[in-house]
Design an enzyme around this catalytic site. Structure first.
Site, PDB file in Angstrom:
ATOM      1  N   CYS A 144       0.843  -1.203   0.000  1.00 35.28           N
ATOM      2  CA  CYS A 144       0.000   0.000   0.000  1.00 35.28           C
ATOM      3  C   CYS A 144       0.880   1.257   0.000  1.00 35.28           C
ATOM      4  O   CYS A 144       1.638   1.455  -0.937  1.00 35.28           O
ATOM      5  CB  CYS A 144      -0.999  -0.037   1.154  1.00 35.28           C
ATOM      6  SG  CYS A 144      -2.405   1.081   0.860  1.00 35.28           S
ATOM      7  N   LYS A 165     -12.773   7.685  -1.409  1.00 30.49           N
ATOM      8  CA  LYS A 165     -11.935   6.563  -0.998  1.00 30.49           C
ATOM      9  C   LYS A 165     -12.248   5.314  -1.818  1.00 30.49           C
ATOM     10  O   LYS A 165     -13.411   4.953  -2.005  1.00 30.49           O
ATOM     11  CB  LYS A 165     -12.155   6.268   0.489  1.00 30.49           C
ATOM     12  CG  LYS A 165     -11.213   5.229   1.067  1.00 30.49           C
ATOM     13  CD  LYS A 165     -11.445   5.063   2.566  1.00 30.49           C
ATOM     14  CE  LYS A 165     -10.433   4.123   3.197  1.00 30.49           C
ATOM     15  NZ  LYS A 165     -10.635   3.983   4.659  1.00 30.49           N
ATOM     16  N   HIS A 236      -4.626  -4.755  -0.136  1.00 31.88           N
ATOM     17  CA  HIS A 236      -4.374  -5.402   1.157  1.00 31.88           C
ATOM     18  C   HIS A 236      -4.774  -6.877   1.183  1.00 31.88           C
ATOM     19  O   HIS A 236      -5.744  -7.258   1.847  1.00 31.88           O
ATOM     20  CB  HIS A 236      -5.113  -4.640   2.260  1.00 31.88           C
ATOM     21  CG  HIS A 236      -4.549  -3.284   2.529  1.00 31.88           C
ATOM     22  ND1 HIS A 236      -3.382  -3.090   3.238  1.00 31.88           N
ATOM     23  CD2 HIS A 236      -4.988  -2.054   2.165  1.00 31.88           C
ATOM     24  CE1 HIS A 236      -3.127  -1.792   3.317  1.00 31.88           C
ATOM     25  NE2 HIS A 236      -4.077  -1.140   2.673  1.00 31.88           N
ATOM     26  N   GLU A 238      -3.317  -8.940   2.879  1.00 30.71           N
ATOM     27  CA  GLU A 238      -3.032  -9.409   4.240  1.00 30.71           C
ATOM     28  C   GLU A 238      -4.166  -9.158   5.220  1.00 30.71           C
ATOM     29  O   GLU A 238      -4.156  -9.675   6.346  1.00 30.71           O
ATOM     30  CB  GLU A 238      -1.757  -8.744   4.775  1.00 30.71           C
ATOM     31  CG  GLU A 238      -1.907  -7.337   5.339  1.00 30.71           C
ATOM     32  CD  GLU A 238      -2.013  -6.230   4.301  1.00 30.71           C
ATOM     33  OE1 GLU A 238      -2.116  -5.053   4.684  1.00 30.71           O
ATOM     34  OE2 GLU A 238      -1.991  -6.553   3.082  1.00 30.71           O
TER      35      GLU A 238
END
Length: 314
Positions: A144, A165, A236, A238
């Site tokens: 990121c 966003k 992301h 993760e």
């Protein structure tokens, strides 16, 4: 083989309960093998949550991993107990002075996307870290904001502010299925996205870097940088099942204007428990990265960073 963690690190008990093989320092030292040394430069505010997420992924391979935690030297964590930071993290200045080398390094994201890079308080030291990776780390994974910082530092690729966003579980496509980092991947997948900025395709292409995973709506996701022995992921993989929910609930509580994360809750209903539809691809991506490190890193760790030891180029 397991991941080697201090037995009093919170991630040790978390991963052990999940069935991930973990091993304490004392027992690992009795095994006559060289573990892969992988470090996490943790820039996220919730340090323990981030430790768990990345340790879970790199600890799921059949290789023994020695996991190290690094922090910026002067930056003080405000959301993690000082005792935890003192017990488990080493400042980068100490790592630099030691001269030690690592097979892999993960540079995490950070909640500072709105700042120009040169206004980040630890930017000078982070540029030192990125330059240091070229001589002391075999492979670096920027995640990121960490990936955005790396691609900017090495290739002057800018991050662009978004009007709203990018938030949710967004469908992505594989562009380079022959990449060793994408072994076992489906043709498309959903990936958690949570960012206010983007890296544009045309700027990546201008820099001569291959885009491995892309989304028509969220843009580039995974980029390879062979010359710097690096990968940059802007989303992301993760994340835990509830991470986007935590972010959404936090923003609602703070009165921050935010949309419901797209394609995350069943029927986009925040009262329903979210489903994890990216876990398998997360394990594949980080498992493939660890495997590539194992296949290409020199056995003699002192040779890490030397161009002549890049086995893929021989």
């Amino acid at each position: 083989m397991p991941i080697k963690l201090p037995d009093n690190l919170p991630a040790y008990d978390v991963l052990k309960r999940e069935g991930v093989m973990v091993i304490p320092d004392e027992l690992a030292g009795q095994q006559d093998i060289r573990p892969l040394r992988i470090a996490l430069l943790n820039l996220m505010p919730k340090k323990i949550q981030t430790e768990n997420q990345f340790a879970r992924l790199i600890g799921a391979t059949p290789l023994q991993i020695e996991f190290s935690l690094i922090r910026m030297t002067e930056h003080q964590a405000r959301n993690t107990a000082a005792e935890h930071m003192e017990s488990f993290y080493r400042p980068f200045s100490e790592v630099l002075a030691s001269g030690e080398k690592f097979d892999g390094l993960i540079i995490t994201g950070a909640p500072i996307e709105h700042l120009p890079y040169d206004q980040v308080t630890y930017w000078d030291e982070l540029t030192q870290v990125m330059n240091w990776t070229q001589t002391h780390v075999h492979s670096t994974f920027g995640v990121c904001w960490g990936g955005m910082a790396m691609i900017n530092h090495f290739h002057n690729v800018p991050k662009i502010d978004l009007p709203t966003k990018a938030f949710g579980c967004i469908r992505h496509n594989i562009l380079t299925p022959a990449s060793p980092y994408l072994r076992g991947f489906s043709d498309d997948m959903v990936v958690p996205v949570s960012r206010w900025t983007e890296i544009r395709r045309e700027d990546i292409t201008k820099a001569g870097l291959p885009i491995l995973i892309d989304s028509p709506t969220a843009g580039p996701c995974l980029v390879a940088d062979p010359d710097h022995r690096a990968l940059y992921v802007f989303n992301h993989f993760e994340y835990d099942s509830g991470t986007l929910k935590d972010e959404y609930d936090r923003d609602i509580a703070n009165g921050t204007p935010i949309n419901v994360p797209a394609n995350y809750y069943p029927n986009d209903d925040p009262t329903q428990p979210p489903l994890n539809r990216w876990r398998s691809h997360a394990h594949l991506l980080y498992g493939n990265w660890v495997s590539e490190i194992y296949l290409t890193t020199p056995f003699d760790s002192e040779l890490i960073g030397a161009a002549s030891t890049d086995l893929r180029k021989k």
